[in-house]
Design a protein around this motif. Structure first.
Motif, PDB file in Angstrom:
ATOM      1  N   PRO A 119       0.740  -1.123   0.031  1.00  0.00           N
ATOM      2  CA  PRO A 119      -0.028  -0.037   0.038  1.00  0.00           C
ATOM      3  C   PRO A 119       0.774   1.327  -0.041  1.00  0.00           C
ATOM      4  O   PRO A 119       0.460   2.233  -0.603  1.00  0.00           O
ATOM      5  N   TYR A 120       1.815   1.256   0.561  1.00  0.00           N
ATOM      6  CA  TYR A 120       2.797   2.526   0.836  1.00  0.00           C
ATOM      7  C   TYR A 120       3.587   2.678  -0.453  1.00  0.00           C
ATOM      8  O   TYR A 120       3.515   3.931  -0.934  1.00  0.00           O
ATOM      9  N   THR A 121       4.020   1.720  -1.180  1.00  0.00           N
ATOM     10  CA  THR A 121       4.381   1.892  -2.601  1.00  0.00           C
ATOM     11  C   THR A 121       3.462   2.196  -3.620  1.00  0.00           C
ATOM     12  O   THR A 121       3.680   3.310  -4.448  1.00  0.00           O
ATOM     13  N   HIS A 122       2.251   1.649  -3.430  1.00  0.00           N
ATOM     14  CA  HIS A 122       1.064   2.142  -4.362  1.00  0.00           C
ATOM     15  C   HIS A 122       0.937   3.673  -4.071  1.00  0.00           C
ATOM     16  O   HIS A 122       0.572   4.256  -5.054  1.00  0.00           O
ATOM     17  N   ASN A 123       0.736   3.964  -2.873  1.00  0.00           N
ATOM     18  CA  ASN A 123       0.386   5.499  -2.660  1.00  0.00           C
ATOM     19  C   ASN A 123       1.591   6.234  -3.247  1.00  0.00           C
ATOM     20  O   ASN A 123       1.313   7.568  -3.759  1.00  0.00           O
ATOM     21  N   PHE A 124       2.915   5.922  -3.051  1.00  0.00           N
ATOM     22  CA  PHE A 124       3.810   6.525  -3.324  1.00  0.00           C
ATOM     23  C   PHE A 124       4.032   6.888  -5.032  1.00  0.00           C
ATOM     24  O   PHE A 124       4.430   7.582  -5.711  1.00  0.00           O
ATOM     25  N   ALA A 125       3.541   5.788  -5.630  1.00  0.00           N
ATOM     26  CA  ALA A 125       3.247   5.453  -7.163  1.00  0.00           C
ATOM     27  C   ALA A 125       2.482   6.619  -7.676  1.00  0.00           C
ATOM     28  O   ALA A 125       2.534   7.264  -8.735  1.00  0.00           O
ATOM     29  N   VAL A 126       1.270   6.810  -6.809  1.00  0.00           N
ATOM     30  CA  VAL A 126       0.478   7.562  -7.216  1.00  0.00           C
ATOM     31  C   VAL A 126       0.857   8.989  -7.252  1.00  0.00           C
ATOM     32  O   VAL A 126       0.432   9.885  -8.252  1.00  0.00           O
ATOM     33  N   LEU A 127       1.675   9.475  -6.077  1.00  0.00           N
ATOM     34  CA  LEU A 127       2.287  10.630  -6.093  1.00  0.00           C
ATOM     35  C   LEU A 127       3.175  10.925  -7.154  1.00  0.00           C
ATOM     36  O   LEU A 127       3.374  12.033  -7.795  1.00  0.00           O
ATOM     37  N   LYS A 268      12.928   5.309 -15.049  1.00  0.00           N
ATOM     38  CA  LYS A 268      13.367   6.142 -13.788  1.00  0.00           C
ATOM     39  C   LYS A 268      12.353   6.080 -12.716  1.00  0.00           C
ATOM     40  O   LYS A 268      12.640   5.717 -11.438  1.00  0.00           O
ATOM     41  N   VAL A 269      11.192   6.189 -13.096  1.00  0.00           N
ATOM     42  CA  VAL A 269       9.942   5.833 -12.232  1.00  0.00           C
ATOM     43  C   VAL A 269       9.943   4.438 -11.432  1.00  0.00           C
ATOM     44  O   VAL A 269       9.796   4.183 -10.292  1.00  0.00           O
ATOM     45  N   LYS A 270      10.348   3.495 -12.356  1.00  0.00           N
ATOM     46  CA  LYS A 270      10.500   2.140 -11.666  1.00  0.00           C
ATOM     47  C   LYS A 270      11.478   2.056 -10.917  1.00  0.00           C
ATOM     48  O   LYS A 270      11.275   1.147  -9.826  1.00  0.00           O
ATOM     49  N   ARG A 271      12.595   2.587 -11.351  1.00  0.00           N
ATOM     50  CA  ARG A 271      13.861   2.399 -10.358  1.00  0.00           C
ATOM     51  C   ARG A 271      13.658   3.217  -9.108  1.00  0.00           C
ATOM     52  O   ARG A 271      14.003   2.566  -7.959  1.00  0.00           O
ATOM     53  N   ILE A 272      13.038   4.161  -8.891  1.00  0.00           N
ATOM     54  CA  ILE A 272      12.493   4.772  -7.699  1.00  0.00           C
ATOM     55  C   ILE A 272      11.784   4.173  -6.966  1.00  0.00           C
ATOM     56  O   ILE A 272      11.910   3.601  -5.543  1.00  0.00           O
ATOM     57  N   LEU A 273      10.811   3.331  -7.454  1.00  0.00           N
ATOM     58  CA  LEU A 273       9.712   2.499  -6.664  1.00  0.00           C
ATOM     59  C   LEU A 273      10.421   1.328  -6.426  1.00  0.00           C
ATOM     60  O   LEU A 273      10.233   0.802  -4.985  1.00  0.00           O
ATOM     61  N   ALA A 274      11.363   0.682  -7.169  1.00  0.00           N
ATOM     62  CA  ALA A 274      11.980  -0.509  -6.562  1.00  0.00           C
ATOM     63  C   ALA A 274      12.820  -0.075  -5.501  1.00  0.00           C
ATOM     64  O   ALA A 274      12.809  -0.952  -4.466  1.00  0.00           O
ATOM     65  N   ASN A 275      13.498   0.937  -5.454  1.00  0.00           N
ATOM     66  CA  ASN A 275      14.416   1.229  -4.313  1.00  0.00           C
ATOM     67  C   ASN A 275      13.493   1.460  -3.133  1.00  0.00           C
ATOM     68  O   ASN A 275      14.150   1.161  -1.978  1.00  0.00           O
ATOM     69  N   PHE A 276      12.332   2.155  -3.024  1.00  0.00           N
ATOM     70  CA  PHE A 276      11.470   2.547  -2.155  1.00  0.00           C
ATOM     71  C   PHE A 276      11.134   1.166  -1.458  1.00  0.00           C
ATOM     72  O   PHE A 276      10.889   1.025  -0.345  1.00  0.00           O
ATOM     73  N   ILE A 277      10.533   0.101  -2.489  1.00  0.00           N
ATOM     74  CA  ILE A 277      10.262  -0.997  -1.793  1.00  0.00           C
ATOM     75  C   ILE A 277      11.182  -1.502  -1.034  1.00  0.00           C
ATOM     76  O   ILE A 277      10.931  -2.308   0.072  1.00  0.00           O
ATOM     77  N   PHE A 278      12.473  -1.928  -1.527  1.00  0.00           N
ATOM     78  CA  PHE A 278      13.225  -2.471  -0.850  1.00  0.00           C
ATOM     79  C   PHE A 278      13.829  -1.618   0.478  1.00  0.00           C
ATOM     80  O   PHE A 278      14.080  -2.401   1.499  1.00  0.00           O
ATOM     81  N   ASP A 279      13.731  -0.496   0.494  1.00  0.00           N
ATOM     82  CA  ASP A 279      14.662   0.178   1.449  1.00  0.00           C
ATOM     83  C   ASP A 279      13.644   0.502   2.523  1.00  0.00           C
ATOM     84  O   ASP A 279      14.021   0.855   3.690  1.00  0.00           O
TER      85      ASP A 279
END
Length: 341
Positions: A119-127, A268-279
Motif C-alpha cells: 500500500p505504501y509503494t502504491h501511494n508513492f506511485a500515485v504521487l 526512472k520511475v520504476k527504479r525509484i519505486l524499486a528502491n522504495f520497496i526494498f529500502d
C-alpha cells in the motif's frame, strides 16, 4: 484626440509621448500587460542569433501568467456554483481513477504481485503519477480553450455593432477582439511548448502506450489499406527524389531518440519505486525464513515476497520471488520437499 503643434520642442514632445504611453500601459490589465511583454520578448528572441533558451522560458512564463490571471477567476466562478462543482469533481475523479490504475500497474510490473500487498509503494506511485496527469489535464484544458476562443472572437465581432460585447468584460476593459486574437496565439504557443516538454521528458509514455493499444485494437482493414497505400506512395516518391530517403532517415532517428527518452522516464520511475520497496516497505526481519541479506513482504499467512538486491558495477537491480512462508508453526513440509534429491 488633441493635435500637437507643428513646432514643438523635442523635450515637450517626448513628455507628451511618454504620457500617452503611460496612459496606455495603465489602461491594460495584468493579462494584457503580460501578453504585450511576451510579444516584445518574442521579437528580441527572433532577432537574437543565438536564440537564448532564457528568452524562450521568459516568453512561456509571461504567457502562462497571463492565461492563469484570466482563467483562474473564471474557474472560481464555476466552482462556486453547484453544477460547476459537479463537473469539476467528475473530471478530476476520472483523472484520479486513471492515476490509481497506472500506479497499480507500475507496482505490479516491478514486483509481479498485486499492488494491494504494497500500500505504501502504491501511494508513492500515485504521487509520482500526479505530474503526468497534471500535464494531461493541462493539455485537455488548453485544447478546449483553443476550440472555444475562435467562437468567442466571432461572437465579439458579431455583437460589436450592437454594443453588446462590452457586457462580457469588466468595466474599462479595452481591446477585447485584439486581445482575443493574441490569446488564441498565446494558447497555441503554450500548447506547443507543453507538448514538446512532455515529448522530450517522456512523461506521457504510459498514456501514449495506452492510446497506441486502443488504436491497434480498433484498427480496421480500411486503415491497413490506407497505410499500405501510403507506404507505396512514399516508395515511389523516394525513387523520383532520392534525397527524400536521407530526410526520412533523419526523421526515423529523431523518432528513435524521442522513444528512447520516453521509455527512460518510465524506467526512472520504476527504479525509484524499486528502491522504495526494498529500502522502506520490505522487512529485513520476518517470522518466515528467507535468504541472507534479502528482504520480505508477507503476502498472507502462507506466502512471502522475497526481494534480493543484486549490485553490479553497472547498475543495481532486484529479484522478486514468491515463496512459501516457512516459520516456527507452518510451512515445514515445503522445507522438507526442498531438500529432497
Amino acid at each position: 484626440m488633441q493635435q500637437l503643434p507643428y513646432f514643438m520642442p523635442i523635450k515637450d514632445r517626448l513628455r507628451h509621448y511618454q504620457a500617452r504611453l503611460s496612459g496606455f500601459w495603465t489602461s491594460l490589465n495584468l493579462a494584457q500587460r503580460c501578453y504585450l511583454l511576451a510579444i516584445i520578448v518574442s521579437f528580441v528572441y527572433l532577432w537574437d542569433d543565438a536564440q537564448s533558451h532564457g528568452l524562450m522560458v521568459g516568453i512561456t512564463a509571461l504567457v502562462l501568467v497571463a492565461m492563469l490571471s484570466e482563467f483562474w477567476p473564471k474557474f472560481i466562478q464555476i466552482w462556486d456554483s453547484l453544477p460547476g462543482k459537479a463537473v469539476i469533481l467528475l473530471f478530476y475523479g476520472f483523472v484520479a481513477n486513471y492515476a490509481l490504475v497506472q500506479a497499480s500497474g507500475l507496482v505490479n510490473d516491478i514486483t509481479g504481485v498485486s499492488a494491494d500487498h504494497l500500500p505504501y509503494t502504491h501511494n508513492f506511485a500515485v504521487l509520482l503519477s500526479v505530474p503526468i496527469w497534471f500535464v494531461i489535464t493541462s493539455l485537455v484544458v488548453l485544447l478546449l480553450i483553443q476550440f472555444s476562443i475562435p467562437v468567442y472572437i466571432l461572437l465579439l465581432m458579431l455583437l460589436r455593432p450592437f454594443g453588446l460585447h462590452s457586457i462580457w468584460h469588466p468595466p474599462g476593459y479595452r481591446f477585447g477582439i485584439i486581445t482575443g486574437f493574441i490569446r488564441f496565439g498565446a494558447g497555441l504557443f503554450l500548447l506547443i511548448q507543453l507538448t514538446l516538454l512532455t515529448t522530450y521528458t517522456g512523461v506521457l509514455y504510459g498514456v501514449s502506450q495506452t492510446v497506441t493499444n486502443i488504436v491497434g485494437d480498433i484498427e480496421t482493414d480500411l486503415t491497413i489499406n490506407v497505410i499500405k497505400s501510403s507506404d507505396e506512395e512514399i516508395a515511389a516518391a523516394i525513387k523520383e527524389k532520392p534525397e527524400l530517403e536521407s530526410t526520412l532517415s533523419e526523421l526515423d532517428e529523431a523518432k528513435a531518440i524521442i522513444d528512447q527518452q520516453a521509455s527512460s522516464y518510465e524506467k526512472k520511475v520504476k527504479r525509484i519505486l524499486a528502491n522504495f520497496i526494498f529500502d522502506n516497505e520490505a522487512d529485513a526481519r520476518s517470522r518466515c525464513e528467507h535468504s541472507e541479506h534479502s528482504r520480505v513482504i508477507e503476502l498472507n499467512d502462507y506466502e512471502i515476497l522475497e526481494i534480493e538486491k543484486i549490485t553490479t558495477a553497472d547498475k543495481t537491480s532486484y529479484r522478486y520471488q514468491v515463496k512459501p512462508c516457512i516459520s516456527a508453526a507452518i510451512g515445514h513440509q515445503f522445507k522438507v520437499n526442498a531438500i529432497k534429491p
